[in-house]
Scaffold this active site. Sequence first.
Site, PDB file in Angstrom:
ATOM      1  N   PHE A 130       0.858  -1.178   0.000  1.00 41.83           N
ATOM      2  CA  PHE A 130       0.000   0.000   0.000  1.00 41.83           C
ATOM      3  C   PHE A 130       0.901   1.237   0.000  1.00 41.83           C
ATOM      4  O   PHE A 130       1.859   1.301   0.785  1.00 41.83           O
ATOM      5  CB  PHE A 130      -0.871  -0.033   1.257  1.00 41.83           C
ATOM      6  N   ASP A 210       1.699  -6.404   7.240  1.00 38.43           N
ATOM      7  CA  ASP A 210       0.534  -5.520   7.257  1.00 38.43           C
ATOM      8  C   ASP A 210      -0.688  -6.373   6.931  1.00 38.43           C
ATOM      9  O   ASP A 210      -0.807  -6.915   5.830  1.00 38.43           O
ATOM     10  CB  ASP A 210       0.697  -4.385   6.240  1.00 38.43           C
ATOM     11  N   TYR A 235     -11.295  -1.115  10.113  1.00 37.01           N
ATOM     12  CA  TYR A 235     -12.497  -0.590   9.421  1.00 37.01           C
ATOM     13  C   TYR A 235     -12.789  -1.309   8.111  1.00 37.01           C
ATOM     14  O   TYR A 235     -13.753  -1.001   7.448  1.00 37.01           O
ATOM     15  CB  TYR A 235     -12.393   0.924   9.189  1.00 37.01           C
ATOM     16  N   LYS A 236     -11.932  -2.270   7.723  1.00 34.96           N
ATOM     17  CA  LYS A 236     -12.179  -3.014   6.480  1.00 34.96           C
ATOM     18  C   LYS A 236     -13.012  -4.256   6.831  1.00 34.96           C
ATOM     19  O   LYS A 236     -14.165  -4.129   7.182  1.00 34.96           O
ATOM     20  CB  LYS A 236     -10.846  -3.316   5.798  1.00 34.96           C
ATOM     21  N   ARG A 385     -12.084  -3.340  -8.347  1.00 33.29           N
ATOM     22  CA  ARG A 385     -11.936  -4.301  -7.243  1.00 33.29           C
ATOM     23  C   ARG A 385     -13.295  -4.689  -6.709  1.00 33.29           C
ATOM     24  O   ARG A 385     -14.141  -3.830  -6.421  1.00 33.29           O
ATOM     25  CB  ARG A 385     -11.149  -3.668  -6.082  1.00 33.29           C
TER      26      ARG A 385
HETATM   27  C1  LIG Z   1      -6.070   0.347   4.332  1.00 33.59           C
HETATM   28  C2  LIG Z   1      -4.594   0.186   4.477  1.00 33.59           C
HETATM   29  C3  LIG Z   1      -3.838   1.103   5.206  1.00 33.59           C
HETATM   30  C4  LIG Z   1      -4.486   2.315   5.818  1.00 33.59           C
HETATM   31  O1  LIG Z   1      -3.669   2.998   6.679  1.00 33.59           O
HETATM   32  P1  LIG Z   1      -4.258   4.112   7.664  1.00 33.59           P
HETATM   33  O2  LIG Z   1      -3.044   4.693   8.257  1.00 33.59           O
HETATM   34  O3  LIG Z   1      -5.160   3.433   8.641  1.00 33.59           O
HETATM   35  O4  LIG Z   1      -5.009   5.093   6.832  1.00 33.59           O
HETATM   36  C5  LIG Z   1      -2.470   0.858   5.346  1.00 33.59           C
HETATM   37  N1  LIG Z   1      -1.888  -0.221   4.785  1.00 33.59           N
HETATM   38  C6  LIG Z   1      -2.596  -1.116   4.058  1.00 33.59           C
HETATM   39  C7  LIG Z   1      -1.923  -2.321   3.466  1.00 33.59           C
HETATM   40  C8  LIG Z   1      -3.964  -0.934   3.872  1.00 33.59           C
HETATM   41  O5  LIG Z   1      -4.675  -1.814   3.149  1.00 33.59           O
END
Ligand SMILES: *Cc1c(COP(=O)(O)O)cnc(C)c1O
Length: 425
Positions: A130, A210, A235-236, A385
């Site tokens: 990400f 992660d 939140y996912k 997606r």
């Molecule tokens: C959704 C997601 C994030 C989000 O990070 P925040 O700091 O909570 O906004 C980070 N890493 C990955 C791999 C994600 O899918």
Amino acid sequence: MKKDYQPTSAYALQLDAQDKLASFREAFLIDDPNLVYLDGNSLGRLPKAAIARAKQIVEEEWGRDLIRGWNKGWWEAPSRVGDKIGKIIGAGEGQTLVGDTVSLNLFKLATAALMLQPNKTRILTDTFNFPSDLYVLQGIKQNLDNRHEIVLIGARDRDITPDLAALEDAIHEDTALVTLSHVVFKSGYLYDMQRITELAHAKGALVLWDLSHSVGSVPVHLDDCNADFAIGCTYKYLNGGPGAPAFLYVNKSIQEKITSPIWGWWGQKNPFDFDLEYTPAPGAQRFLVGTQPMISLLTMEAALEPTLQAGMDSLREKSILMTDYASYLTSNLLAPFGFSLGSPLDSAQRGSQISIRHEDGYRINRALIEEMNVIPDFREPDNIRLGFAPLYTSFGEVWEGFDRIKRVMEEKRYEKYPKQKLTVT
Ligand SMILES: *Cc1c(COP(=O)(O)O)cnc(C)c1O
């Protein structure tokens, strides 16, 4: 993949009739039965239990308890809720804490891992990670006097699968940290946590996973894999609500060896002594910094219940059936319109989402949202997606989603939208 799938609504309804988890859909607020929601991988639906709990937290705990709330369960909430999430990610007690954001937790843990090994300079990650994770690593490198080298492993194919051979070759003796998304956000590729962690440990490197796209969607076994660190979203697939705090995991075996780069009073040994000098709290607790968002954190705690009740093995079984059926529908219904699968065909290498790719993907996605009451999301350059949340997504909904995509193509509804990306979804 099973052989007897059929591209019909009747077949999808038959899968629903056989679904042992079907009743969990009732645990969620679904006020528009016509909405096809395939974005639970970005923001999970609202669990009904969270509505009642949020009202109670605001009216009773905040409203009446006021400051006394800190003595009635608020102060311990990061570790109490952390241990509940620990059950979902294969972590024994005392290793998982809730707080802050994924990005901040990555900053704290990755910096601590690098500070522990001052003589090693290599950070290994991949182009599938990400972007925020990569930005955080770049910032850490800058903060630590640019001593480190960030090695980015690329793709083996059309951005679906990482180049595993290159990754394995790149783990050297001077590698301090290997950090990867367990399920990658764009293609849904699922890393073999056990194998990568073992390879890294064999060369003396620490590993940080992660779990943002894997927690609540695939079984995770952090302790069994002997992972060093993990971070992830609530939140996912955990349905904790927009901006609900993230979590972090630090394996017991290294908790006492590392310190956080941010020293705050929530990570101090005796916060209520108000000492003028910092002494780290024992265990993972030292990675907390300051006051956590209680309304959001406690609401998220209630939202975990359906996941804990269903259990990750049953959720995974249904999820595999959903992504398999969706892959089948992609080749049967959508390939004639120029779509291709942007995710691994083998379910063992895939999380709970699939990407379908089309050169007009951005415009097709807009037409789905604006005109068809279907919510997927779009990721550059050509990925639509589709996320499947086995707690509340039904097979009927999956079928309906594909049928509406087909209609967008037959009726060329996407043609009126601009080719450029102008919005956030
Ligand atoms: C959704 C997601 C994030 C989000 O990070 P925040 O700091 O909570 O906004 C980070 N890493 C990955 C791999 C994600 O899918």
